[in-house]
Design a protein around this motif. Sequence first.
Motif, short mmCIF file in Angstrom:
data_model
loop_
_atom_site.label_atom_id
_atom_site.label_comp_id
_atom_site.label_asym_id
_atom_site.label_seq_id
_atom_site.Cartn_x
_atom_site.Cartn_y
_atom_site.Cartn_z
N LYS A 99 -4.71 7.80 2.77
CA LYS A 99 -3.80 8.51 1.87
C LYS A 99 -3.52 9.90 2.41
O LYS A 99 -4.21 10.39 3.29
N GLY A 128 -3.15 2.02 -3.31
CA GLY A 128 -3.04 3.19 -2.46
C GLY A 128 -4.28 4.03 -2.54
O GLY A 128 -5.34 3.52 -2.87
N LEU A 141 5.31 8.15 -6.29
CA LEU A 141 6.70 7.90 -5.88
C LEU A 141 7.62 8.15 -7.06
O LEU A 141 7.26 7.92 -8.21
N LEU A 175 10.72 3.75 -6.45
CA LEU A 175 10.11 2.52 -6.96
C LEU A 175 11.17 1.47 -7.27
O LEU A 175 11.00 0.30 -6.96
N LEU A 206 0.55 -3.15 -6.28
CA LEU A 206 0.69 -1.84 -5.66
C LEU A 206 -0.68 -1.18 -5.63
O LEU A 206 -1.43 -1.23 -6.60
N LYS A 237 8.11 10.33 1.84
CA LYS A 237 8.01 9.18 0.94
C LYS A 237 9.26 8.31 1.05
O LYS A 237 9.15 7.08 1.10
N TYR A 251 9.15 6.41 4.33
CA TYR A 251 8.17 5.33 4.24
C TYR A 251 8.76 4.12 3.51
O TYR A 251 8.64 2.98 3.96
N ILE A 252 9.40 4.38 2.38
CA ILE A 252 10.00 3.28 1.60
C ILE A 252 11.11 2.60 2.39
O ILE A 252 11.23 1.37 2.38
N PRO A 308 0.45 5.02 -6.34
CA PRO A 308 1.84 4.54 -6.35
C PRO A 308 2.76 5.33 -7.28
O PRO A 308 3.93 5.49 -7.00
N HIS A 316 0.85 -1.19 0.00
CA HIS A 316 0.00 0.00 0.00
C HIS A 316 0.88 1.25 0.00
O HIS A 316 1.74 1.40 0.85
N ILE A 317 0.69 2.08 -0.97
CA ILE A 317 1.41 3.36 -1.06
C ILE A 317 0.39 4.46 -0.72
O ILE A 317 -0.47 4.77 -1.55
#
Length: 72
Positions: free
Chosen positions: A22, A56, A62, A67, A54, A30, A33-34, A59, A7-8
């Motif tokens: 979101k 959200g 990003l 990615l 993917l 970002k 989070y990654i 995605p 989930h993005i």
Amino acid sequence: MKSIYIHIPFCNAICHYCDFPKRIATDELKEEYINYLIKEINLYKLDRLETIYLGGGTPSSLSPMLLQRLFS
């Protein structure tokens, strides 16, 4: 089939009809989070994934670099 859903939770704009978690985020958030997501994924024994889902959010909000890091 071995698969994973990621989930993005980031969007470039917020659609008020969307019920998914979101937010609009900075590039720094970002990246953070990654980084945490990669740490969590590494806790699991994932030999080889056949499919990555993917969702959200958006995605594609990003950067290509983030990615690429996520997929590697």
